[in-house]
Scaffold this active site. Structure first.
Site, mmCIF file in Angstrom:
data_model
loop_
_atom_site.group_PDB
_atom_site.id
_atom_site.type_symbol
_atom_site.label_atom_id
_atom_site.label_comp_id
_atom_site.label_asym_id
_atom_site.label_seq_id
_atom_site.Cartn_x
_atom_site.Cartn_y
_atom_site.Cartn_z
ATOM 1 N N GLY A 68 0.832 -1.187 0.000
ATOM 2 C CA GLY A 68 0.000 0.000 0.000
ATOM 3 C C GLY A 68 0.869 1.240 0.000
ATOM 4 O O GLY A 68 2.029 1.201 0.417
ATOM 5 N N GLN A 73 2.817 9.965 1.499
ATOM 6 C CA GLN A 73 4.116 9.293 1.539
ATOM 7 C C GLN A 73 5.017 9.687 0.375
ATOM 8 O O GLN A 73 6.209 9.384 0.384
ATOM 9 C CB GLN A 73 3.942 7.781 1.578
ATOM 10 C CG GLN A 73 3.313 7.280 2.877
ATOM 11 C CD GLN A 73 3.197 5.781 2.910
ATOM 12 O OE1 GLN A 73 2.209 5.223 2.435
ATOM 13 N NE2 GLN A 73 4.203 5.122 3.438
ATOM 14 N N CYS A 126 6.178 -0.058 7.807
ATOM 15 C CA CYS A 126 5.730 1.063 6.981
ATOM 16 C C CYS A 126 6.887 1.531 6.114
ATOM 17 O O CYS A 126 8.028 1.647 6.594
ATOM 18 C CB CYS A 126 5.236 2.207 7.874
ATOM 19 S SG CYS A 126 4.689 3.672 6.970
ATOM 20 N N LEU A 127 6.601 1.841 4.867
ATOM 21 C CA LEU A 127 7.639 2.326 3.964
ATOM 22 C C LEU A 127 8.201 3.667 4.401
ATOM 23 O O LEU A 127 9.321 4.023 4.030
ATOM 24 C CB LEU A 127 7.077 2.444 2.544
ATOM 25 C CG LEU A 127 6.605 1.131 1.905
ATOM 26 C CD1 LEU A 127 6.016 1.399 0.526
ATOM 27 C CD2 LEU A 127 7.729 0.121 1.820
ATOM 28 N N HIS A 168 -4.258 0.898 7.720
ATOM 29 C CA HIS A 168 -2.929 1.514 7.695
ATOM 30 C C HIS A 168 -2.877 2.661 6.687
ATOM 31 O O HIS A 168 -2.422 3.767 7.011
ATOM 32 C CB HIS A 168 -1.889 0.440 7.341
ATOM 33 C CG HIS A 168 -0.485 0.923 7.307
ATOM 34 N ND1 HIS A 168 0.484 0.479 8.192
ATOM 35 C CD2 HIS A 168 0.154 1.808 6.498
ATOM 36 C CE1 HIS A 168 1.633 1.072 7.917
ATOM 37 N NE2 HIS A 168 1.462 1.880 6.883
ATOM 38 N N GLU A 169 -3.369 2.406 5.473
ATOM 39 C CA GLU A 169 -3.271 3.429 4.430
ATOM 40 C C GLU A 169 -4.244 4.583 4.679
ATOM 41 O O GLU A 169 -3.893 5.750 4.452
ATOM 42 C CB GLU A 169 -3.507 2.814 3.047
ATOM 43 C CG GLU A 169 -2.499 1.745 2.661
ATOM 44 C CD GLU A 169 -1.051 2.196 2.791
ATOM 45 O OE1 GLU A 169 -0.761 3.399 2.602
ATOM 46 O OE2 GLU A 169 -0.203 1.341 3.091
ATOM 47 N N HIS A 172 -2.834 6.957 7.205
ATOM 48 C CA HIS A 172 -1.865 7.904 6.629
ATOM 49 C C HIS A 172 -2.550 9.194 6.185
ATOM 50 O O HIS A 172 -1.986 10.289 6.320
ATOM 51 C CB HIS A 172 -1.164 7.283 5.422
ATOM 52 C CG HIS A 172 0.099 6.551 5.734
ATOM 53 N ND1 HIS A 172 1.178 7.146 6.360
ATOM 54 C CD2 HIS A 172 0.462 5.260 5.499
ATOM 55 C CE1 HIS A 172 2.148 6.247 6.495
ATOM 56 N NE2 HIS A 172 1.737 5.100 5.975
#
Length: 214
Positions: A68, A73, A126-127, A168-169, A172
């Site tokens: 995702g 991000q 997480c990225l 999660h997304e 963000h």
């Protein structure tokens, strides 16, 4: 490449981001854009630019790799995210975590709400927080309302690992990182998770590191 100036119109900033080609640079924790939240998508990019931006998000997610990616991000404060999960994990892990393949989806202006009271806790990364993972207890099932990139309404229930990705997304887009919801005592490097906590569930980690699971 330096990020586009934040005072520039969103469309101009996205055009500049895309001009370099290839995967977009991923913003790391500590940058304010990850904490400010986002504005609803209301046509700021136009159909053609939105399509290019979505494709860039997809390319960046694949290159990272991740399952995702949210617009903040890559430094863009719009309420847009993409998800996709081929779920390339052993069957034991897939069953324990409810991880099933998810096709590529574009989530425009998503919101979620819990379905029931059940919660599930697993290690999550997480990225934008590279190198670390922590156990996060999340709703086991959620109802997602959103639109796709063509403006078609989405109203769908997600369970298991797909529910975790959706939460999660979407978080963000509200300026929330998974660390805000994590069990602090579980925080581990990726190397530690691989060496010590690769079991299908985090029960062993909870006992060894001293935290409770729901």
């Amino acid at each position: 490449m330096a990020p586009p100036p934040e005072h520039a119109p969103l469309a101009e900033r996205v055009e500049e981001l895309l001009a370099a080609g290839g995967p977009l640079p991923i913003v790391a924790a500590g940058q304010p854009v990850l904490r400010r939240g986002t504005e609803p998508y209301e046509g700021q990019l136009g159909p053609a630019l939105l399509a290019r931006f979505v494709e860039a998000l997809r390319e960046t997610m694949h290159a990272a790799p991740g399952v995702g990616l949210a617009a903040p991000q890559v430094g863009v404060e719009l309420r847009i995210a993409v998800i996709e999960d081929p779920a390339p994990v052993p069957e034991e892990i897939a069953v324990a975590r409810g991880r099933v393949p998810q096709p590529f989806r574009v989530l425009v202006n998503p919101v979620y709400e819990p379905v029931g009271i059940a919660r599930a806790a697993f290690f999550e990364g997480c990225l934008s927080v590279p190198g670390w993972q922590a156990v996060v207890a999340r709703h086991a099932e959620v109802r997602l309302r959103a639109e796709d990139e063509r403006g078609h309404a989405l109203d769908e229930a997600f369970g298991g690992w797909p529910a975790r990705i959706v939460q999660h997304e979407t978080d963000h887009l509200d300026g929330t990182l998974y660390l805000d919801r994590a069990e602090p005592r579980s925080l581990s490097t990726n190397a530690a998770v691989t060496a010590l906590w690769s079991q299908p569930t985090p029960r062993t980690a909870a006992a060894a590191l001293g935290f409770e699971l729901p």
